[in-house]
Design an enzyme around this catalytic site. Structure first.
Site, short mmCIF file in Angstrom:
data_model
loop_
_atom_site.label_atom_id
_atom_site.label_comp_id
_atom_site.label_asym_id
_atom_site.label_seq_id
_atom_site.Cartn_x
_atom_site.Cartn_y
_atom_site.Cartn_z
CG ASP A 17 -2.06 0.97 1.10
OD1 ASP A 17 -2.40 1.35 -0.04
OD2 ASP A 17 -2.62 1.37 2.14
CD GLU A 64 -12.85 -5.38 -2.02
OE1 GLU A 64 -11.65 -5.67 -2.12
OE2 GLU A 64 -13.73 -6.24 -1.78
CG ASN A 65 -7.64 -2.07 -5.60
OD1 ASN A 65 -6.70 -2.83 -5.40
ND2 ASN A 65 -8.00 -1.16 -4.70
NE ARG A 182 -2.90 -1.44 4.34
CZ ARG A 182 -4.11 -1.52 3.83
NH1 ARG A 182 -4.89 -2.52 4.16
NH2 ARG A 182 -4.57 -0.61 2.98
NE ARG A 188 -8.10 0.45 5.37
CZ ARG A 188 -7.74 1.72 5.33
NH1 ARG A 188 -7.96 2.49 6.37
NH2 ARG A 188 -7.16 2.23 4.26
#
Ligand code: IPE
Ligand code: IPE
Ligand code: MG
Length: 229
Positions: A17, A64-65, A182, A188
């Protein structure tokens, strides 16, 4: 900095991310952040292969992207073709390519033909490698994967138990995740490997994905070795 001991069987998963913010901080378009992120991934693959990590699973693009602006999605798709095209260096590092995501022939799949072909070719061209398995999660979402596994149990009239569920995930051969990383400061999980990472150590870092390299990976891995020591 001393290198952590080799971990021959570890499964490391990365939620890559922060590409967009990395670019914004530099006054660059988001697409430049994704380009830098793909290069960071190629480097992390090389380093991880040298560390003798058994399995590296990366979140390349989520279910979702797809709602992102079409030009950004197009750019990210192009970068996946580039990534899957790195066969020469993957072979040089004895890395076997693997993919998880919505099967192309199932409802909801949106993966364009060219990306499907790039994935299939990379898998075929690296299938004899015996080192690290690099699994790219593309058009991947864990809740869709788990729901599909449950539906398949029903159609197969199989017993509703842990083994049946695991056997019906996108890739039942993926071992449990030992370490989930992450980047970029978000704490998240974002619908990544919810089943496989049930017992994983989780490592959040403020480092953006394009800046994530060998020192950052080694720091994350030390979490794993400290547990094993
Ligand atoms: C991760 O970086 C790449 C993908 C999700 C494809 P982002 O694009 O999410 O970057 P930020 O979170 O906006 O900084
Ligand atoms: C997760 O990052 C997906 C990938 C890294 C491909 P996102 O940036 O899409 O996640 P959220 O929306 O911040 O949770
Ligand atoms: Mg993000």
């Amino acid at each position: 900095m001393t290198q952590p001991p080799a971990i021959t069987t570890a499964h490391v998963a990365c939620i890559m991310d922060g590409n967009g913010r990395w670019a914004k901080r530099r006054g660059l378009p988001r697409t430049e952040g994704h380009t830098a992120g793909e290069e960071a991934l190629a480097n992390v693959v090389r380093v991880a292969a040298k560390r003798d990590i058994g399995w590296l699973t990366v979140f390349g693009f989520s279910t979702e992207n797809w709602v992102r602006p079409p030009s950004e999605v197009r750019h990210i798709l192009g970068l996946h073709r580039k990534l899957f095209g790195r066969v020469e260096e993957l072979n040089a590092n004895n890395v076997r390519v693997n993919w998880i995501g919505r099967p192309f022939d199932e409802p909801g799949s949106r993966t364009p033909r060219a990306v499907q072909q790039a994935i299939a070719k990379a898998i075929e061209d690296t299938k004899h490698n015996t080192g690290m398995v690099l699994t790219v999660a593309f058009d991947y979402g864990s809740r869709v994967e788990i729901t599909r596994a449950a539906r398949r149990i029903a159609t197969d009239r199989a017993p509703f138990d842990l083994a049946s569920m695991t056997a019906r995930l996108y890739d039942p051969s993926l071992p449990p995740v030992d370490l989930l990383i992450r980047t970029s400061g978000e704490s998240r999980i974002s619908n990544f490997l919810l089943w496989q990472a049930a017992a994983a150590r989780v490592y959040f870092t403020d480092c953006s994905w394009p800046d994530f390299g060998a020192p950052q990976l080694d720091e994350a891995l030390s979490l794993l070795t400290s547990r094993r020591a």
